[in-house]
Design an enzyme around this catalytic site. Structure first.
Site, PDB file in Angstrom:
ATOM      1  N   ASP A  14      25.985 105.996  11.356  1.00 41.26           N
ATOM      2  CA  ASP A  14      26.165 107.260  10.649  1.00 41.26           C
ATOM      3  C   ASP A  14      24.912 107.609   9.840  1.00 41.26           C
ATOM      4  O   ASP A  14      24.468 106.836   9.010  1.00 41.26           O
ATOM      5  CB  ASP A  14      27.368 107.131   9.704  1.00 41.26           C
ATOM      6  CG  ASP A  14      27.953 108.467   9.294  1.00 41.26           C
ATOM      7  OD1 ASP A  14      27.167 109.364   8.936  1.00 41.26           O
ATOM      8  OD2 ASP A  14      29.179 108.605   9.322  1.00 41.26           O
ATOM      9  N   CYS A  54      29.550 114.711   9.665  1.00 44.91           N
ATOM     10  CA  CYS A  54      30.082 113.738  10.614  1.00 44.91           C
ATOM     11  C   CYS A  54      31.150 114.306  11.535  1.00 44.91           C
ATOM     12  O   CYS A  54      31.068 114.177  12.761  1.00 44.91           O
ATOM     13  CB  CYS A  54      30.654 112.536   9.871  1.00 44.91           C
ATOM     14  SG  CYS A  54      29.581 111.853   8.591  1.00 44.91           S
ATOM     15  N   ASP A 331      25.458 110.281  14.585  1.00 51.18           N
ATOM     16  CA  ASP A 331      26.137 111.573  14.521  1.00 51.18           C
ATOM     17  C   ASP A 331      25.239 112.663  13.949  1.00 51.18           C
ATOM     18  O   ASP A 331      25.365 113.833  14.289  1.00 51.18           O
ATOM     19  CB  ASP A 331      27.438 111.475  13.735  1.00 51.18           C
ATOM     20  CG  ASP A 331      27.266 110.881  12.339  1.00 51.18           C
ATOM     21  OD1 ASP A 331      26.158 110.424  12.005  1.00 51.18           O
ATOM     22  OD2 ASP A 331      28.256 110.857  11.578  1.00 51.18           O
ATOM     23  N   HIS A 332      24.322 112.300  13.044  1.00 45.57           N
ATOM     24  CA  HIS A 332      23.372 113.252  12.470  1.00 45.57           C
ATOM     25  C   HIS A 332      22.340 112.453  11.697  1.00 45.57           C
ATOM     26  O   HIS A 332      22.456 111.225  11.567  1.00 45.57           O
ATOM     27  CB  HIS A 332      24.071 114.264  11.554  1.00 45.57           C
ATOM     28  CG  HIS A 332      24.894 113.628  10.477  1.00 45.57           C
ATOM     29  ND1 HIS A 332      24.333 113.070   9.353  1.00 45.57           N
ATOM     30  CD2 HIS A 332      26.232 113.419  10.366  1.00 45.57           C
ATOM     31  CE1 HIS A 332      25.282 112.558   8.598  1.00 45.57           C
ATOM     32  NE2 HIS A 332      26.447 112.756   9.188  1.00 45.57           N
TER      33      HIS A 332
END
Length: 492
Positions: A14, A54, A331-332
């Site tokens: 994450d 997320c 996710d980012h």
């Protein structure tokens, strides 16, 4: 066509920005296990998520669609429940879809009144967490170990209590208690590394690989390097702040805030306690602060990398290595101070460009091992890549394309010339107007340009070839009117 792979291991960290890989030579980044995996697979160096934060991004990953299709704009927002998902399609293809961690994709059954923020504390027991948590992830997955922030990380808090390490404070940052005040380095966690959440989630994956013999789609999710930046020892001191690069800025904070209302709110009003372990505004951040927070972030990456190595070792020892496709991505990203922005909310490369490594064990991929591919790819491409690899059926709603051809060394005849991504940034928006409504942007990134459509606010347009630090907004430049119009059409 190659025979299907037996197992797929989808590993998602994450908030891991795309340039934070040791194999790319980024100063201060230590990822030896990821680098070794890259030598046996393909690394997509121009890989992008479709959304942030997320939840919207992960729903894009798990449905292969964009936000404008699946409809989830925020972490606690509810998207379409009728879209086919990776887990359901994998199950139909004969794989057992198992989930460790979370997906942040609530269903209409989720009641925010059950969350820790509403009740004043975490859900009382792990069994309740698992039951209530079914409304927080795709139930086509078989949940192995829950890790839900919405419910206060109940199962993990119980683990800490069992080892006399808690329970910590009843707040979201309570599972990361620092051992003292920060100094030149960020203070380490009071929780030892063997009991960190990253270790605890990985332990569940190792147990599963030891005990489940049937073909798997195992989706393992690590929260780190997501803030708060409180690395366990020894990762708190692994990276020297003097060895990292400072943020890329080019303009003063005041100049950047004057450039656009987005910067005035997302940077000018931001507080950085989760990055610096003490309350600090962006205006008060020093270069030493920026270096120590980046060193702490890279330390957390190194911890994730260590546990990735444990997973790979277990694949080898259980005989699964030669039958398992391994995918590592995020996710980012995180701005880490670039352009005076911190965190995941913003339209720039640090926010949306993420790592993606795929190791296909089949002989058809042998010729590309160690390859770096720099064409545009996205998280929406992951679902069709997995389903093609296991002999599944790709749903018609999917907007991504399979990367299998690239992994097998075939010419890319369908390479896109841009990526499109979007975000709701309302929680960074004006706090003095209760009727302001949702604040959203849709952005288009080509090799040369970035265009950001903010809807009711002015757009941004940067020429990355002439202006790599994005210092000059060209949105109203008559010389780029045609470029702006063409890019704007791609946001629709």
């Amino acid at each position: 066509m190659a025979d299907p792979v037996r197992d797929v291991l989808l590993l998602v960290a994450d908030q891991w920005r795309g340039d934070a890989l040791g194999l790319l030579g980024t100063p201060g980044v230590h990822t030896p296990n990821l680098d070794a995996l890259a030598a046996e697979g393909v690394t997509f160096t121009n890989h992008w998520c479709q959304a942030s934060p997320c939840g919207p991004s992960r729903r894009s990953l798990l449905t292969g669609t964009e936000v404008r299709v699946h409809g989830q704009w925020t972490n606690d927002g509810v998207g379409r429940g009728d879209l086919p998902t990776l887990a359901a399609a994998a199950r139909a293809a004969g794989r057992r879809p198992m989930l460790i961690g979370y997906t942040d994709t609530p269903s209409p059954d989720w009641d925010p009144a059950l969350g820790w923020a509403a009740t004043g504390g975490p859900t009382e027991d792990a069994a309740t967490e698992s039951a209530v948590g079914r409304s927080l992830y795709d139930p086509a997955f078989e949940l192995v170990r829950p890790f839900f922030w919405q419910l206060g990380f109940t199962a993990y808090r119980s683990h800490l209590a069992e080892h006399e390490l808690g329970p910590p404070l009843d707040d979201l940052m309570g599972i990361y208690p620092p051992a003292g005040p920060p100094g030149r380095l960020l203070a380490p966690s009071r929780v030892p590394a063997e009991h960190s959440d990253t270790a605890w989630l990985t332990d569940a994956a190792l147990d599963l690989l030891d005990t489940v013999d049937e073909p798997l789609l195992l989706h393992l999710n690590w929260l780190r390097p997501h803030p708060p930046l409180i690395p366990p020892t020894p990762y708190d001191r692994l990276v020297d702040p003097d060895d990292v690069e400072p943020p890329r800025r080019g303009l003063s904070l005041a100049e950047r805030c004057d450039q656009h209302p987005f910067f005035a709110t997302a940077a000018g009003r931001r507080q950085l306690q989760e990055y610096l372990q003490e309350r600090r505004s962006v205006a008060d951040v020093t270069e030493a602060d920026d270096r120590r927070l980046r060193a702490g972030y890279y330390g957390l990456l190194a911890e994730v990398d260590h546990h990735l190595g444990r997973v790979i070792d277990r694949l080898r020892s259980t005989g699964r290595w030669e039958t398992t496709m391994v995918i590592v991505l995020s996710d980012h990203g995180d701005a880490l101070g670039d352009r005076w922005l911190y965190g995941r909310r913003g339209p720039f490369d640090g926010h949306f460009r993420v790592p993606c490594l795929i190791r296909d064990p089949r002989p058809t991929a042998a010729g590309t091992r160690g390859t770096l591919i720099d064409g545009f790819t996205t998280n929406a491409d992951v679902l069709p890549t997995i389903l093609e690899a296991i002999g599944g059926v790709v749903p018609p709603e999917v907007s991504g394309r399979s990367l299998s051809g690239l992994i097998e060394g075939q010419p890319d005849t369908d390479e896109p010339d841009h990526v499109r991504y979007e975000m709701d940034w309302s929680d960074h928006g004006p706090r003095d107007d209760a009727n302001a409504g949702a604040l959203r942007f849709v952005a288009v990134r080509t090799e040369r340009y970035r265009y950001v459509d903010f809807g009711t606010l002015p757009p941004l347009l940067f020429d990355l070839q002439e202006d790599p630090l994005e210092l000059v907004d060209r949105a109203v430049d008559p010389a780029l009117r045609e470029v702006r119009n063409d890019l704007h059409a791609l946001t629709r």
